[in-house]
Design a protein around this motif. Structure first.
Motif, PDB file in Angstrom:
ATOM      1  N   ASP A 158       0.846  -1.195   0.000  1.00 46.67           N
ATOM      2  CA  ASP A 158       0.000   0.000   0.000  1.00 46.67           C
ATOM      3  C   ASP A 158       0.879   1.242   0.000  1.00 46.67           C
ATOM      4  OD1 ASP A 158      -1.891   1.980   0.301  1.00 46.67           O
ATOM      5  OD2 ASP A 158      -2.878   1.074   2.026  1.00 46.67           O
ATOM      6  N   PHE A 159       0.754   2.031  -1.074  1.00 49.28           N
ATOM      7  CA  PHE A 159       1.533   3.258  -1.218  1.00 49.28           C
ATOM      8  C   PHE A 159       0.762   4.413  -0.602  1.00 49.28           C
ATOM      9  CE2 PHE A 159       2.900   0.509  -4.658  1.00 49.28           C
ATOM     10  CZ  PHE A 159       4.279   0.603  -4.580  1.00 49.28           C
ATOM     11  N   GLY A 160       1.117   4.789   0.601  1.00 48.30           N
ATOM     12  CA  GLY A 160       0.493   5.917   1.277  1.00 48.30           C
ATOM     13  C   GLY A 160       1.574   6.851   1.784  1.00 48.30           C
ATOM     14  N   THR A 161       1.294   7.546   2.877  1.00 53.94           N
ATOM     15  CA  THR A 161       2.318   8.374   3.503  1.00 53.94           C
ATOM     16  C   THR A 161       3.529   7.514   3.839  1.00 53.94           C
ATOM     17  OG1 THR A 161       0.557   9.738   4.444  1.00 53.94           O
ATOM     18  CG2 THR A 161       2.764  10.013   5.358  1.00 53.94           C
ATOM     19  N   ALA A 162       3.259   6.336   4.387  1.00 52.47           N
ATOM     20  CA  ALA A 162       4.254   5.269   4.488  1.00 52.47           C
ATOM     21  C   ALA A 162       3.888   4.210   3.461  1.00 52.47           C
ATOM     22  CB  ALA A 162       4.259   4.667   5.889  1.00 52.47           C
ATOM     23  N   THR A 163       4.853   3.413   3.040  1.00 49.27           N
ATOM     24  CA  THR A 163       4.567   2.269   2.193  1.00 49.27           C
ATOM     25  C   THR A 163       4.607   1.030   3.069  1.00 49.27           C
ATOM     26  OG1 THR A 163       5.504   3.305   0.230  1.00 49.27           O
ATOM     27  CG2 THR A 163       5.295   0.919   0.188  1.00 49.27           C
ATOM     28  N   THR A 164       3.516   0.273   3.062  1.00 49.39           N
ATOM     29  CA  THR A 164       3.433  -0.917   3.909  1.00 49.39           C
ATOM     30  C   THR A 164       3.402  -2.170   3.047  1.00 49.39           C
ATOM     31  OG1 THR A 164       1.011  -0.714   4.002  1.00 49.39           O
ATOM     32  CG2 THR A 164       2.284   0.271   5.807  1.00 49.39           C
ATOM     33  N   PHE A 165       3.998  -3.224   3.560  1.00 47.02           N
ATOM     34  CA  PHE A 165       4.014  -4.533   2.927  1.00 47.02           C
ATOM     35  C   PHE A 165       3.424  -5.508   3.938  1.00 47.02           C
ATOM     36  CE2 PHE A 165       7.434  -1.948   1.388  1.00 47.02           C
ATOM     37  CZ  PHE A 165       7.631  -2.265   0.051  1.00 47.02           C
ATOM     38  N   ASP A 166       2.292  -6.116   3.624  1.00 43.66           N
ATOM     39  CA  ASP A 166       1.597  -6.960   4.585  1.00 43.66           C
ATOM     40  C   ASP A 166       1.418  -8.383   4.064  1.00 43.66           C
ATOM     41  OD1 ASP A 166       1.122  -5.014   6.651  1.00 43.66           O
ATOM     42  OD2 ASP A 166      -0.289  -4.066   5.283  1.00 43.66           O
ATOM     43  N   ALA A 167       1.687  -9.347   4.931  1.00 47.88           N
ATOM     44  CA  ALA A 167       1.534 -10.760   4.589  1.00 47.88           C
ATOM     45  C   ALA A 167       0.182 -11.251   5.093  1.00 47.88           C
ATOM     46  CB  ALA A 167       2.670 -11.575   5.214  1.00 47.88           C
ATOM     47  N   VAL A 168      -0.592 -11.843   4.179  1.00 52.02           N
ATOM     48  CA  VAL A 168      -1.906 -12.408   4.504  1.00 52.02           C
ATOM     49  C   VAL A 168      -1.878 -13.858   4.032  1.00 52.02           C
ATOM     50  CG1 VAL A 168      -4.397 -12.209   4.182  1.00 52.02           C
ATOM     51  CG2 VAL A 168      -2.963 -10.147   4.113  1.00 52.02           C
ATOM     52  N   ASP A 169      -2.126 -14.810   4.947  1.00 58.22           N
ATOM     53  CA  ASP A 169      -2.015 -16.209   4.520  1.00 58.22           C
ATOM     54  C   ASP A 169      -3.275 -16.679   3.807  1.00 58.22           C
ATOM     55  OD1 ASP A 169      -3.927 -17.024   6.414  1.00 58.22           O
ATOM     56  OD2 ASP A 169      -2.479 -18.005   7.725  1.00 58.22           O
ATOM     57  N   PHE A 170      -3.249 -17.921   3.330  1.00 58.79           N
ATOM     58  CA  PHE A 170      -4.337 -18.444   2.506  1.00 58.79           C
ATOM     59  C   PHE A 170      -5.654 -18.570   3.267  1.00 58.79           C
ATOM     60  CE2 PHE A 170      -1.818 -21.864   4.291  1.00 58.79           C
ATOM     61  CZ  PHE A 170      -2.762 -22.705   4.861  1.00 58.79           C
ATOM     62  N   ASN A 171      -5.607 -18.503   4.603  1.00 57.79           N
ATOM     63  CA  ASN A 171      -6.834 -18.511   5.411  1.00 57.79           C
ATOM     64  C   ASN A 171      -7.351 -17.109   5.695  1.00 57.79           C
ATOM     65  OD1 ASN A 171      -7.167 -21.352   5.826  1.00 57.79           O
ATOM     66  ND2 ASN A 171      -5.415 -21.302   7.226  1.00 57.79           N
ATOM     67  N   GLY A 172      -6.640 -16.098   5.250  1.00 59.87           N
ATOM     68  CA  GLY A 172      -7.050 -14.716   5.492  1.00 59.87           C
ATOM     69  C   GLY A 172      -6.470 -14.112   6.748  1.00 59.87           C
ATOM     70  N   ALA A 173      -5.576 -14.820   7.426  1.00 58.35           N
ATOM     71  CA  ALA A 173      -4.976 -14.300   8.651  1.00 58.35           C
ATOM     72  C   ALA A 173      -3.891 -13.278   8.320  1.00 58.35           C
ATOM     73  CB  ALA A 173      -4.385 -15.433   9.476  1.00 58.35           C
ATOM     74  N   TYR A 174      -3.861 -12.221   9.095  1.00 58.09           N
ATOM     75  CA  TYR A 174      -2.810 -11.211   8.949  1.00 58.09           C
ATOM     76  C   TYR A 174      -1.588 -11.698   9.726  1.00 58.09           C
ATOM     77  CZ  TYR A 174      -0.209  -6.883   9.252  1.00 58.09           C
ATOM     78  OH  TYR A 174       0.792  -5.946   9.166  1.00 58.09           O
ATOM     79  N   LYS A 175      -0.450 -11.833   9.040  1.00 57.24           N
ATOM     80  CA  LYS A 175       0.737 -12.447   9.641  1.00 57.24           C
ATOM     81  C   LYS A 175       1.826 -11.446   9.996  1.00 57.24           C
ATOM     82  CE  LYS A 175       0.802 -16.306   9.971  1.00 57.24           C
ATOM     83  NZ  LYS A 175       0.191 -17.168  11.018  1.00 57.24           N
ATOM     84  N   GLY A 176       1.663 -10.195   9.623  1.00 54.98           N
ATOM     85  CA  GLY A 176       2.689  -9.199   9.913  1.00 54.98           C
ATOM     86  C   GLY A 176       3.134  -8.510   8.638  1.00 54.98           C
ATOM     87  N   GLY A 177       4.144  -7.667   8.753  1.00 57.36           N
ATOM     88  CA  GLY A 177       4.570  -6.959   7.555  1.00 57.36           C
ATOM     89  C   GLY A 177       5.730  -6.023   7.790  1.00 57.36           C
ATOM     90  N   ILE A 178       5.826  -5.034   6.934  1.00 54.43           N
ATOM     91  CA  ILE A 178       6.933  -4.084   6.915  1.00 54.43           C
ATOM     92  C   ILE A 178       6.357  -2.683   6.750  1.00 54.43           C
ATOM     93  CG2 ILE A 178       8.981  -3.318   5.620  1.00 54.43           C
ATOM     94  CD1 ILE A 178       9.183  -6.249   4.581  1.00 54.43           C
ATOM     95  N   ILE A 179       6.958  -1.721   7.434  1.00 56.38           N
ATOM     96  CA  ILE A 179       6.611  -0.307   7.245  1.00 56.38           C
ATOM     97  C   ILE A 179       7.864   0.411   6.756  1.00 56.38           C
ATOM     98  CG2 ILE A 179       5.811   1.833   8.311  1.00 56.38           C
ATOM     99  CD1 ILE A 179       4.440   0.108  10.459  1.00 56.38           C
ATOM    100  N   ALA A 180       7.763   1.054   5.596  1.00 58.39           N
ATOM    101  CA  ALA A 180       8.881   1.814   5.038  1.00 58.39           C
ATOM    102  C   ALA A 180       8.427   3.248   4.788  1.00 58.39           C
ATOM    103  CB  ALA A 180       9.351   1.179   3.724  1.00 58.39           C
ATOM    104  N   PRO A 181       9.353   4.200   4.784  1.00 58.32           N
ATOM    105  CA  PRO A 181       8.958   5.574   4.457  1.00 58.32           C
ATOM    106  C   PRO A 181       8.362   5.636   3.053  1.00 58.32           C
ATOM    107  CG  PRO A 181      11.199   5.501   5.327  1.00 58.32           C
ATOM    108  CD  PRO A 181      10.797   4.088   5.059  1.00 58.32           C
ATOM    109  N   GLY A 182       7.277   6.375   2.896  1.00 58.34           N
ATOM    110  CA  GLY A 182       6.729   6.587   1.561  1.00 58.34           C
ATOM    111  C   GLY A 182       7.728   7.339   0.698  1.00 58.34           C
ATOM    112  N   ILE A 183       7.589   7.194  -0.625  1.00 60.69           N
ATOM    113  CA  ILE A 183       8.568   7.815  -1.512  1.00 60.69           C
ATOM    114  C   ILE A 183       8.571   9.334  -1.372  1.00 60.69           C
ATOM    115  CG2 ILE A 183       6.998   7.906  -3.506  1.00 60.69           C
ATOM    116  CD1 ILE A 183       9.511   7.202  -5.224  1.00 60.69           C
TER     117      ILE A 183
END
Length: 263
Positions: free
Chosen positions: A135-160
Motif C-alpha cells: 500500500d503506497f500511502g504516507t508510508a509504504t506498507t508490505f503486509d503478509a496475509v495467509d491463505f486462510n485470510g490471517a494477517y501475519k505481519g509486515g513491513i513499514i517503510a517511508p513513503g517515496i
C-alpha cells in the motif's frame, strides 16, 4: 447507499457505494480532501453535501456510513457529520459488529492500523492463496496475509514522498522535484535533477523488489502481490513484481465490513 470514509495521514477519501443492475456493489463516486484533525463535522458537511448535490444524490439516499481512521482525533468529527447531517449512527471499522473478523497474528493485535486490516480483508476476499499487499500511502506498507485470510505481519517503510522530503529538506542545494519515472533507461544521471530522480525512483523500485523477494522466501509458498494506493499504477509500469493493482482495496474492505455489520 453506503458512504465509506477512509481517513489516512495525508488524505481523507469519501466513497459512495451503490448496486449495479446485477446487484453487484460498485463505487459510484469518490472524493478526496486533505486530512486535518481539526476539521469539524460542520466543515465536512459543507463540503460533502455540495458534492452529493453535484452527483445528484439526495442526503436521505445514504442509509449507512462506515469509516476507518488512522487519525484518532478525526473520529469524533466524522461521528458528528454522520449523526447531525445524516441522522445515522456510523459504523466504526474494527469495533463492535464491524470487528475485523480475521486472525491478527502479531505481537500486539491492537497496534494494527485500520487501513492495513481493511486491505487484508479485501485482498483475501478478492484473491486466493497467500498474499503480499503493498500500500503506497504516507508510508509504504508490505503486509503478509495467509491463505486462510490471517494477517501475519509486515513491513513499514517511508513513503517515496517522505523520502524525497527528507532528502530535499536536509540538503542546502538540492531542488524539489516531482515523482515520476526517469526519462530513458540509464541509471547514470548527467544533471542534478536526473540523478535525484534516478536515486529516488529506481532506488524505491529496488527496495520494493528486494523486500518482496525476501517476504516470498520467508512465506515459503507462492504468494500473489497486490498493490494499492496512489502511486501503485506508476510503479506497476516499471516493475514486474505486482500480480494485481487494486486502487479500491481499502474502500472495498470498508464495504465488506459494513455488509457484515448489517446482517
Amino acid at each position: 447507499m453506503l458512504l465509506a470514509v477512509d481517513v489516512g495521514n495525508t488524505n481523507v477519501v469519501f466513497a459512495l457505494f451503490s448496486r449495479d443492475g446485477d446487484g453487484q456493489r460498485e463505487v459510484r463516486a469518490r472524493w478526496r480532501i486533505a486530512t486535518d484533525a481539526r476539521r469539524t463535522g460542520d466543515e465536512y458537511a459543507v463540503w460533502l453535501l455540495q458534492l452529493l448535490k453535484i452527483e445528484g444524490v439526495a442526503r436521505d439516499a445514504i442509509t449507512q456510513i462506515i469509516f476507518a481512521s488512522v487519525v484518532p482525533r478525526a473520529v469524533h468529527n466524522l461521528t458528528v457529520l454522520a449523526e447531525k447531517y445524516f441522522g445515522l449512527t456510523p459504523i466504526i471499522a474494527g469495533e463492535g459488529a464491524a470487528d475485523w473478523g480475521i486472525a491478527v497474528d502479531v505481537d500486539d493485535p491492537r497496534s494494527l492500523g485500520a487501513d492495513r486490516a481493511l486491505n487484508a480483508i479485501a485482498a483475501h476476499a478478492r484473491y486466493s492463496g497467500d498474499l503480499i499487499v503493498v500500500d503506497f500511502g504516507t508510508a509504504t506498507t508490505f503486509d503478509a496475509v495467509d491463505f486462510n485470510g490471517a494477517y501475519k505481519g509486515g513491513i513499514i517503510a517511508p513513503g517515496i514522498n517522505l523520502s524525497l522530503d527528507a532528502l530535499v529538506g536536509n540538503t542546502a542545494k538540492l531542488p524539489r522535484i516531482a515523482i515520476e519515472a526517469p526519462r530513458g533507461a540509464s541509471v547514470i544521471g548527467t544533471n542534478t535533477e536526473d540523478q535525484m530522480l534516478i536515486g529516488v525512483f529506481w532506488g524505491y523500485v529496488a527496495m520494493m523488489e528486494g523486500l518482496i523477494a525476501r517476504m516470498r522466501e520467508e512465506i515459503g509458498r507462492p504468494a500473489k502481490v497486490v498493490a494499492t494506493g496512489g502511486l501503485a499504477i506508476l510503479f506497476d509500469e516499471h516493475t514486474e513484481i505486482f500480480d494485481a493493482v487494486d486502487a479500491d482495496l481499502t474502500l472495498e474492505g470498508l464495504a465488506i465490513l459494513a455488509e457484515r455489520a448489517s446482517t
